[in-house]
Structure formats: structure tokens, C-alpha cells
Design an enzyme around this catalytic site. Structure first.
Site, PDB file in Angstrom:
ATOM      1  N   TYR A   1      31.500  97.138  32.007  1.00 58.03           N
ATOM      2  CA  TYR A   1      32.568  96.188  32.319  1.00 58.03           C
ATOM      3  C   TYR A   1      32.647  95.032  31.313  1.00 58.03           C
ATOM      4  CZ  TYR A   1      32.431  98.529  36.879  1.00 58.03           C
ATOM      5  OH  TYR A   1      32.465  99.478  37.880  1.00 58.03           O
TER       6      TYR A   1
ATOM      7  N   GLU B   1      17.171 110.023  42.065  1.00 58.54           N
ATOM      8  CA  GLU B   1      18.382 109.727  42.836  1.00 58.54           C
ATOM      9  C   GLU B   1      18.374 108.281  43.289  1.00 58.54           C
ATOM     10  OE1 GLU B   1      20.564 112.078  45.682  1.00 58.54           O
ATOM     11  OE2 GLU B   1      18.939 113.544  45.430  1.00 58.54           O
TER      12      GLU B   1
ATOM     13  N   LYS C   1      21.607 100.181  27.856  1.00 62.43           N
ATOM     14  CA  LYS C   1      20.580  99.309  28.450  1.00 62.43           C
ATOM     15  C   LYS C   1      19.325  99.304  27.576  1.00 62.43           C
ATOM     16  CE  LYS C   1      21.389  99.839  33.458  1.00 62.43           C
ATOM     17  NZ  LYS C   1      20.783 100.377  34.683  1.00 62.43           N
TER      18      LYS C   1
ATOM     19  N   ASP D   1      18.038  97.940  37.472  1.00 63.92           N
ATOM     20  CA  ASP D   1      19.226  98.296  38.240  1.00 63.92           C
ATOM     21  C   ASP D   1      20.153  97.096  38.202  1.00 63.92           C
ATOM     22  OD1 ASP D   1      20.154 100.702  39.755  1.00 63.92           O
ATOM     23  OD2 ASP D   1      20.751  99.128  41.132  1.00 63.92           O
TER      24      ASP D   1
ATOM     25  N   THR E   1      15.475 104.647  32.440  1.00 67.70           N
ATOM     26  CA  THR E   1      16.937 104.808  32.409  1.00 67.70           C
ATOM     27  C   THR E   1      17.317 105.879  31.402  1.00 67.70           C
ATOM     28  OG1 THR E   1      19.048 103.630  32.180  1.00 67.70           O
ATOM     29  CG2 THR E   1      17.355 103.092  30.578  1.00 67.70           C
TER      30      THR E   1
ATOM     31  N   ASN F   1      20.495 105.369  30.267  1.00 67.16           N
ATOM     32  CA  ASN F   1      21.615 104.600  29.718  1.00 67.16           C
ATOM     33  C   ASN F   1      21.180 103.985  28.382  1.00 67.16           C
ATOM     34  OD1 ASN F   1      23.390 102.505  29.063  1.00 67.16           O
ATOM     35  ND2 ASN F   1      23.879 102.065  31.215  1.00 67.16           N
TER      36      ASN F   1
HETATM   37  P1  IMP Z   1      22.809 101.474  37.135  1.00 74.42           P
HETATM   38  O1  IMP Z   1      22.492 102.303  35.938  1.00 74.42           O
HETATM   39  O2  IMP Z   1      22.817 102.232  38.421  1.00 74.42           O
HETATM   40  O3  IMP Z   1      21.975 100.232  37.184  1.00 74.42           O
HETATM   41  O4  IMP Z   1      24.344 101.033  36.964  1.00 74.42           O
HETATM   42  C1  IMP Z   1      24.648  99.996  36.125  1.00 74.42           C
HETATM   43  C2  IMP Z   1      26.175  99.899  36.008  1.00 74.42           C
HETATM   44  O5  IMP Z   1      26.540  98.534  36.166  1.00 74.42           O
HETATM   45  C3  IMP Z   1      26.641 100.296  34.627  1.00 74.42           C
HETATM   46  O6  IMP Z   1      27.012 101.655  34.564  1.00 74.42           O
HETATM   47  C4  IMP Z   1      27.842  99.383  34.420  1.00 74.42           C
HETATM   48  O7  IMP Z   1      28.963  99.916  35.075  1.00 74.42           O
HETATM   49  C5  IMP Z   1      27.418  98.120  35.154  1.00 74.42           C
HETATM   50  N1  IMP Z   1      26.670  97.200  34.257  1.00 74.42           N
HETATM   51  C6  IMP Z   1      25.353  96.859  34.352  1.00 74.42           C
HETATM   52  N2  IMP Z   1      25.014  96.022  33.374  1.00 74.42           N
HETATM   53  C7  IMP Z   1      26.128  95.842  32.629  1.00 74.42           C
HETATM   54  C8  IMP Z   1      26.382  95.086  31.441  1.00 74.42           C
HETATM   55  O8  IMP Z   1      25.513  94.435  30.853  1.00 74.42           O
HETATM   56  N3  IMP Z   1      27.645  95.127  30.993  1.00 74.42           N
HETATM   57  C9  IMP Z   1      28.636  95.843  31.595  1.00 74.42           C
HETATM   58  N4  IMP Z   1      28.449  96.599  32.675  1.00 74.42           N
HETATM   59  C10 IMP Z   1      27.183  96.587  33.203  1.00 74.42           C
END
Ligand code: IMP
Length: 198
Positions: A156, A44, A17, A73, A12, A14
Site C-alpha cells: 500500500y 498458515e 520485507k 506480521d 517470510t 515476502n
Molecule cells: P503479512 O505478510 O501477512 O504480514 O501481510 C503484510 C501485508 O500488509 C502486505 O502484503 C501489504 O499488503 C501490507 N504491508 C505491510 N507492510 C507494508 C509496508 O511497509 N508497505 C506497504 N504495505 C505493507
């Protein structure tokens, strides 16, 4: 690159995370994410399920790096929105990864709706050398609040109150969130699986 048995690469970019995962298992592994490897390709997320996307990410990164790779994910499913935004949670507001816009759209779509049940879901895939070793899931039930509150967490979190609490994940803080979150629950299964394998 030599394989470091104590390193766990999270597939990731992020940082939130990665930080949550590090807080939960940082004493067992050196947790790094793909931002430590700038030459890696962008993966992607073309899947339509959490498992498909988590698998895509874990396989793509584990083909490029030695050692264990873990992908996550995750997203929010809202019952009154027929499960949306689900796998499209990160771009719900129209701009990938813009949490403020995502929350604004959530508030707009949920305005005046009494049925506010929702859940966070997470699927994690563990891979090595371009092969899936196992996958794990976790979820937490809760409800969408009328207004965002709290400054902790990400995404969120300010709009989501987990079951048994009146306050949002963003208000409850990392320790409470990690102890009951979708990510925490999936990760507990990862740790148990790794423990079993020695
Ligand atoms: P991914 O990176 O494609 O898995 O997208 C995950 C998205 O889901 C994040 O950008 C958030 O919008 C939402 N999300 C996933 N986990 C959380 C969490 O623990 N708290 C708040 N939003 C979350």
C-alpha cells in the site's frame, strides 16, 4: 545445520520485507529468509491479531531451523474502515499478495470519504528452537491518498502518506521510509534487545 551466530532468518517469503530488514540491519547480521530453505513447510496465518500470526510464523520456522528466527506480521489499519484491512491486508483485493488489487479495493472503499487517517502496524517475534524470546511492535500514523503515486516500496506504499509528509512512502524512498516506518520502529527495538543480550 550448524548454527551461525551472525545469521538471522526472517520467517517470510515476502522479498520486500526481507530487503527492508536487510537494509536496516544487514551490517549486524547475515539476513536470509525462508526462500533459502525450500523444504520448509508453508505456515498458515490463522491468527486474528498481528501478534498471533507473527508468533505462529516464528515458532513454526524456529522449530525447523537452528539459530535466531525473526517474524514480521504487518498491515494497514484505516479508521474510516473500522481498522480494516488489518491482519487481512495482503488479501484485501481478493487474491493473496496481489498489491495492485489490494490498492484498487482500497481506492474503491475510500472513494468520497473525507476521514482518511490510517496507520501501518508491525509486530515482530524473535524465536529460537521453538520458543519465543521476545516480541516487539512499531507503527506509523498517516493518511490514505486519493490516488496512488510513486514507484518505490511495496504493498500500500503508493497510497499511504506518513504523518508530516504530503508524499507517499512509495515516493519518499527507502531511506525516509525505513527511518520512520512501522517495520523500522519495530526493528530498532529488536536491535536494542539483541544488543542488551550481547
Ligand atoms: P503479512 O505478510 O501477512 O504480514 O501481510 C503484510 C501485508 O500488509 C502486505 O502484503 C501489504 O499488503 C501490507 N504491508 C505491510 N507492510 C507494508 C509496508 O511497509 N508497505 C506497504 N504495505 C505493507
Amino acid at each position: 545445520m550448524d548454527e551461525d551466530p551472525n545469521r538471522l532468518v526472517i520467517a517470510t517469503r515476502n522479498a520486500h520485507k526481507t530487503q527492508e530488514i536487510r537494509e536496516m540491519i544487514g551490517d549486524c547480521f547475515e539476513v536470509v529468509d525462508v526462500t533459502a530453505f525450500p523444504d520448509l513447510p508453508e505456515v498458515e496465518e490463522t491468527g486474528t491479531t498481528f501478534l498471533e500470526n507473527a508468533t505462529l510464523k516464528a515458532l513454526a520456522i524456529s522449530r525447523e531451523l537452528e539459530g535466531l528466527v525473526l517474524s514480521d506480521d504487518s498491515g494497514l489499519e484505516v479508521d474510516a474502515l473500522d481498522g480494516r484491512p488489518g491482519v487481512w491486508s495482503s488479501s484485501f483485493g481478493g487474491e493473496e499478495g496481489n498489491h495492485a488489487k489490494n490498492n484498487e479495493r482500497m481506492m474503491r472503499e475510500m472513494a468520497g470519504i473525507a476521514e482518511r487517517s490510517a496507520r501501518f502496524r508491525c509486530v515482530m517475534v524473535l524465536a529460537r528452537g521453538g520458543e519465543v524470546l521476545a516480541h516487539f511492535d512499531g507503527s506509523v500514523e498517516g493518511r490514505i491518498l486519493d490516488e496512488p503515486s510513486g514507484a518505490g516500496g511495496f504493498g500500500y506504499d503508493p497510497l499511504f502518506a506518513p504523518e508530516g509528509h504530503d508524499r507517499s512512502f512509495a515516493e519518499l524512498g527507502a531511506e525516509v521510509k525505513n527511518g520512520m516506518s512501522h517495520r523500522g520502529r519495530a526493528l530498532a527495538k529488536v536491535v536494542a534487545w539483541l544488543g542488551d543480550k550481547g
